[in-house]
Design a protein around this motif. Structure first.
Motif, PDB file in Angstrom:
ATOM      1  N   UNK A 147       0.828  -1.208   0.000  1.00 55.81           N
ATOM      2  CA  UNK A 147       0.000   0.000   0.000  1.00 55.81           C
ATOM      3  C   UNK A 147       0.863   1.258   0.000  1.00 55.81           C
ATOM      4  N   UNK A 148       1.942   1.254   0.777  1.00 56.83           N
ATOM      5  CA  UNK A 148       2.845   2.405   0.810  1.00 56.83           C
ATOM      6  C   UNK A 148       3.487   2.633  -0.557  1.00 56.83           C
ATOM      7  N   UNK A 149       3.817   1.543  -1.241  1.00 61.58           N
ATOM      8  CA  UNK A 149       4.371   1.640  -2.598  1.00 61.58           C
ATOM      9  C   UNK A 149       3.382   2.322  -3.541  1.00 61.58           C
ATOM     10  N   UNK A 153       3.810   6.014  -5.406  1.00 56.44           N
ATOM     11  CA  UNK A 153       3.751   6.125  -6.870  1.00 56.44           C
ATOM     12  C   UNK A 153       2.611   7.024  -7.336  1.00 56.44           C
ATOM     13  N   UNK A 154       1.887   7.632  -6.390  1.00 58.19           N
ATOM     14  CA  UNK A 154       0.853   8.593  -6.735  1.00 58.19           C
ATOM     15  C   UNK A 154      -0.545   8.028  -6.900  1.00 58.19           C
ATOM     16  N   UNK A 180      -6.269   4.379   3.775  1.00 57.66           N
ATOM     17  CA  UNK A 180      -7.078   5.383   4.461  1.00 57.66           C
ATOM     18  C   UNK A 180      -6.248   6.176   5.455  1.00 57.66           C
ATOM     19  N   UNK A 181      -5.308   5.515   6.126  1.00 54.30           N
ATOM     20  CA  UNK A 181      -4.430   6.211   7.086  1.00 54.30           C
ATOM     21  C   UNK A 181      -3.687   7.351   6.422  1.00 54.30           C
ATOM     22  N   UNK A 182      -3.429   7.234   5.123  1.00 53.15           N
ATOM     23  CA  UNK A 182      -2.577   8.194   4.430  1.00 53.15           C
ATOM     24  C   UNK A 182      -3.305   8.921   3.307  1.00 53.15           C
ATOM     25  N   UNK A 183      -4.627   8.987   3.448  1.00 55.21           N
ATOM     26  CA  UNK A 183      -5.405   9.801   2.521  1.00 55.21           C
ATOM     27  C   UNK A 183      -5.808   9.124   1.232  1.00 55.21           C
TER      28      UNK A 183
END
Length: 372
Positions: A147-149, A153-154, A180-183
């Motif tokens: 998910x962070x990847x 990558x936008x 969701x934690x990161x928008x």
């Protein structure tokens, strides 16, 4: 001694003075992911041969007793009962998480050590298990990295095509919470049986920039990829497969260039050490193709179990107490186990995680996109 991989002998025949048995549970036929099972078995067979060439377990040959689970939890649980009756000192294997969960539950109830080779579902057991350990990282760890990847990558609006399954549902929940934690937002396309045309239409409607395939392989995954690649409305969309479908040759053979640039999770370090490099060469010869990370998992599983059996004998009671004391050099790093919250099992916390894809310029080559 040479390596042994055999079918179990009749229960009436007692040859435990000359052999130490490990039960191997693998998906070797459909609907199981048989290519993964074949790679897992190849790694186990190589490790068994090397253990026996080095003197076995206190002079006794290590014997792999193989059972095909065919991705069926009930069949796998019955095999655990059979292997226990046949005197297996430990169990190894399984690729499918739902099947591994059935194996872990039954093995723990019987007091039979089980080292899970390749299944990542967090809750491998319902409660804290004494007898169960696992090599790959828990799904929540690897899929959060994925998910962070996507976010880096936008990709803020990500769609999933998911089939009904505890494993897929767990993965979708992990991705949704992390995004969701990161928008970000995860959109379920809501297709119970994702058909290619329906997936394409739903993607256009949802205006997502990425599609994740939480579906079976080869079908419907291959057909969905083909349809998305050929739909001019979806020319810019990223296709992802966090469960690792593109790792195997069957993916590249089926899809060719269409199967490139599909990021997935695999569990290899950026560089293999001397042991890993040697095993990679031996596995390539055995498989007649490049070994997947699953083949390394099979090798490491038997290597760890052999170390446990050498140190503590084949009696099950001491073996169950040894997970905390394991320190074994595997193909992908030193393997040690600790208790991991939320999993109920002993976990190798140092398992490497990569996000890779197949290079569009050469689909036989992998590109490392992120490590974690």
């Amino acid at each position: 001694m040479s390596g042994m991989v055999t079918e179990a002998r009749p229960p009436g025949r007692d040859d435990t003075d000359t052999h130490v048995r490990i039960g191997a549970l693998l998906p070797l036929s459909r609907p199981g992911w048989s290519e993964a099972g074949r790679h897992l078995l190849a790694g186990m067979e190589l490790a068994v041969r090397e253990v026996n060439d080095a003197g076995g377990i206190a002079g006794r040959a290590l014997e792999l007793v193989v059972r095909d689970t065919a991705a069926d939890p009930d069949r796998a649980a019955a095999a655990v009962d059979e292997l226990a009756r046949l005197g297996a000192a430990a169990l190894a294997g399984e690729y499918h998480s739902v099947v591994a969960r059935a194996v872990a539950s039954r093995a723990d109830a019987l007091g039979l050590p089980f080292l899970c080779s390749s299944a990542v579902l967090d809750a491998l057991t319902e409660q804290r298990a004494r007898w169960i350990a696992r090599l790959p990282p828990a799904q929540s760890h690897g899929w959060r990295i994925y998910a962070d990847f996507l976010l880096a990558a936008g990709h803020r609006r990500v769609a999933v095509a998911a089939q009904p399954s505890l494993y897929w549902a767990s993965g979708a929940r992990i991705l949704r919470d992390r995004l969701a934690e990161r928008g970000g937002t995860l959109v379920d396309l809501g297709l119970r049986e994702p058909a290619p045309a329906s997936v394409c239409d739903a993607l256009v409607e949802q205006d997502a920039s990425a599609l994740l395939l939480l579906v079976g392989h080869p079908e419907p995954a291959v057909s969905i990829v083909r349809s998305v690649r050929r739909d001019p409305r979806l020319a810019e969309i990223l296709i992802g497969a966090p469960a690792g479908q593109p790792e195997f040759t069957e993916w590249a053979t089926s899809l060719g260039a269409d199967g490139a640039a599909v990021p997935f999770l695999r569990y290899l370090p950026e560089r293999l050490g001397p042991l890993g490099a040697r095993v990679r060469t031996a596995l390539r010869e055995r498989l007649a193709e490049a070994p997947s990370f699953v083949a390394f998992e099979g090798y490491d599983t038997v290597t760890v179990l052999a170390d446990v059996l050498r140190a503590h004998g084949v009696d099950r009671a001491p073996a169950a107490e040894t997970w905390a004391r394991v320190s074994v050099e595997g193909t992908r790093g030193r393997i040690r186990f600790s208790r991991a919250p939320g999993t109920g099992v002993w976990q190798w916390s140092g398992a490497p995680v990569q996000i890779v894809d197949r290079d569009p310029a050469d689909p036989a080559r992998f590109r490392v996109l992120r490590t974690g």
